[in-house]
Design a protein around this motif. Structure first.
Motif, PDB file in Angstrom:
ATOM      1  N   GLU A 107       4.925   4.464  13.311  1.00 51.77           N
ATOM      2  CA  GLU A 107       3.897   3.513  13.766  1.00 51.77           C
ATOM      3  C   GLU A 107       2.585   3.741  13.026  1.00 51.77           C
ATOM      4  O   GLU A 107       1.910   2.793  12.601  1.00 51.77           O
ATOM      5  CB  GLU A 107       3.703   3.666  15.273  1.00 51.77           C
ATOM      6  N   LYS A 108       2.220   4.995  12.867  1.00 55.56           N
ATOM      7  CA  LYS A 108       1.004   5.344  12.126  1.00 55.56           C
ATOM      8  C   LYS A 108       1.135   4.918  10.668  1.00 55.56           C
ATOM      9  O   LYS A 108       0.198   4.351  10.088  1.00 55.56           O
ATOM     10  CB  LYS A 108       0.760   6.855  12.209  1.00 55.56           C
ATOM     11  N   ARG A 110       2.948   2.531   9.374  1.00 58.10           N
ATOM     12  CA  ARG A 110       2.885   1.072   9.253  1.00 58.10           C
ATOM     13  C   ARG A 110       1.448   0.558   9.447  1.00 58.10           C
ATOM     14  O   ARG A 110       1.033  -0.412   8.786  1.00 58.10           O
ATOM     15  CB  ARG A 110       3.830   0.414  10.254  1.00 58.10           C
ATOM     16  N   LYS A 111       0.692   1.207  10.327  1.00 60.14           N
ATOM     17  CA  LYS A 111      -0.709   0.803  10.507  1.00 60.14           C
ATOM     18  C   LYS A 111      -1.516   1.052   9.241  1.00 60.14           C
ATOM     19  O   LYS A 111      -2.297   0.205   8.797  1.00 60.14           O
ATOM     20  CB  LYS A 111      -1.329   1.567  11.679  1.00 60.14           C
ATOM     21  N   LEU A 112      -1.330   2.236   8.637  1.00 56.75           N
ATOM     22  CA  LEU A 112      -2.055   2.566   7.414  1.00 56.75           C
ATOM     23  C   LEU A 112      -1.658   1.635   6.266  1.00 56.75           C
ATOM     24  O   LEU A 112      -2.508   1.220   5.464  1.00 56.75           O
ATOM     25  CB  LEU A 112      -1.801   4.026   7.019  1.00 56.75           C
ATOM     26  N   LEU A 113      -0.387   1.308   6.191  1.00 54.51           N
ATOM     27  CA  LEU A 113       0.081   0.398   5.144  1.00 54.51           C
ATOM     28  C   LEU A 113      -0.426  -1.022   5.389  1.00 54.51           C
ATOM     29  O   LEU A 113      -0.730  -1.748   4.437  1.00 54.51           O
ATOM     30  CB  LEU A 113       1.610   0.426   5.059  1.00 54.51           C
ATOM     31  N   ALA A 114      -0.537  -1.408   6.662  1.00 55.36           N
ATOM     32  CA  ALA A 114      -1.094  -2.727   6.992  1.00 55.36           C
ATOM     33  C   ALA A 114      -2.556  -2.811   6.568  1.00 55.36           C
ATOM     34  O   ALA A 114      -3.029  -3.866   6.122  1.00 55.36           O
ATOM     35  CB  ALA A 114      -0.954  -2.996   8.489  1.00 55.36           C
ATOM     36  N   ASP A 115      -3.280  -1.695   6.693  1.00 58.83           N
ATOM     37  CA  ASP A 115      -4.678  -1.648   6.248  1.00 58.83           C
ATOM     38  C   ASP A 115      -4.788  -1.919   4.750  1.00 58.83           C
ATOM     39  O   ASP A 115      -5.820  -2.389   4.273  1.00 58.83           O
ATOM     40  CB  ASP A 115      -5.300  -0.283   6.569  1.00 58.83           C
ATOM     41  N   LEU A 116      -3.728  -1.601   4.019  1.00 53.54           N
ATOM     42  CA  LEU A 116      -3.691  -1.850   2.572  1.00 53.54           C
ATOM     43  C   LEU A 116      -3.244  -3.276   2.246  1.00 53.54           C
ATOM     44  O   LEU A 116      -3.164  -3.641   1.072  1.00 53.54           O
ATOM     45  CB  LEU A 116      -2.721  -0.865   1.894  1.00 53.54           C
ATOM     46  N   GLU A 117      -2.933  -4.044   3.297  1.00 49.80           N
ATOM     47  CA  GLU A 117      -2.399  -5.404   3.139  1.00 49.80           C
ATOM     48  C   GLU A 117      -1.152  -5.398   2.255  1.00 49.80           C
ATOM     49  O   GLU A 117      -0.964  -6.227   1.382  1.00 49.80           O
ATOM     50  CB  GLU A 117      -3.473  -6.337   2.570  1.00 49.80           C
ATOM     51  N   LEU A 118      -0.300  -4.410   2.539  1.00 48.46           N
ATOM     52  CA  LEU A 118       0.901  -4.202   1.737  1.00 48.46           C
ATOM     53  C   LEU A 118       2.091  -4.922   2.349  1.00 48.46           C
ATOM     54  O   LEU A 118       2.297  -4.872   3.562  1.00 48.46           O
ATOM     55  CB  LEU A 118       1.200  -2.693   1.666  1.00 48.46           C
TER      56      LEU A 118
END
Length: 231
Positions: A107-108, A110-118
């Motif tokens: 979950e963490k 995916r959140k960090l990767l979402a912050d990268l707009e990946l």
């Protein structure tokens, strides 16, 4: 108890002595810079901690026990070169980490990767080198480890990516854990360091708290490093 301890550790490759009687300890809750020019023994030392190499002599202890299966469970390691399967998508890579590491927080990640707009459905092979570096760092920092070991995490990436990497390290390691960052890019990294270890020609030539060292030597860590090694 010390988190990591080197006791009289030496490492030879044939007749060549790469590490010479290394002694130091690392306490929990610290960010430590393992600093030295290329070819001074940094990567060899890191591989010893990760049980990828065996010392010629001496002992390495993690939480008071020798390195091996148990120490690997609490060490999150970012090698200098990527080990990810580039034919896999990011989603599949997350699933792999989740199945392989009990302490991995998907979950963490995916959140960090979402912050990268990946786009996590994209294959790693189609990403830039900088983005691949970010993905691998996110995966490593999403483990709830006791010790994070990052080997040259800033090598070959642009300044903006370096800032992202440093901020990700600073804000995402497990509370109470320690981080060892091996690099020769001292000026880029010194702002986040609590302690430094200078290594030269296979020997530890200095270990110090960063603020104490700056005050004592009246200079930045980068300036002190350059004076010591005549960079």
């Amino acid at each position: 108890m010390e988190l990591l301890e080197f006791v009289g550790v030496s490492k030879n490759y044939g007749k060549k002595e790469v590490l010479k009687n290394i002694n130091f300890t690392i306490a929990p809750g610290k960010i430590i810079g393992l600093l030295g020019k290329n070819g001074t023994g940094k990567s060899t030392l890191i591989k010893l901690i990760n049980d990828l190499l065996t010392p010629t002599s001496g002992e390495i202890l993690v939480n008071g026990k020798g390195v091996g299966v148990e120490s690997k469970k609490i060490i999150a390691y970012l090698p200098e070169r990527t080990y990810l399967d580039k034919s896999m998508t990011v989603d599949k890579t997350i699933e792999f980490f989740e199945s392989f590491y009990e302490d991995f927080d998907s979950e963490k990640a995916r959140k960090l990767l979402a912050d990268l707009e990946l786009d996590t459905s994209e294959k790693l092979a189609k990403m830039s080198k900088g983005m691949q570096e970010k993905v691998q760092l996110v995966l490593v920092m999403s483990r709830k480890a006791s010790l994070y070991i990052l080997d040259e995490p800033l090598g070959g990436v642009d300044p903006a990516t370096r800032d992202y990497i440093l901020d990700t390290i600073l804000t995402n390691f497990n509370e109470g854990a320690s981080v060892i960052i091996s690099t020769h890019l001292v000026s880029d990294i010194e702002r986040i360091l609590d302690e430094v270890i200078f290594i030269d020609k296979g020997k530890i030539v200095l270990k110090s708290d960063t603020d104490e060292l700056r005050n004592k030597e009246n200079g930045s860590i980068d300036e002190i490093f350059r004076r010591m090694f005549k960079c």
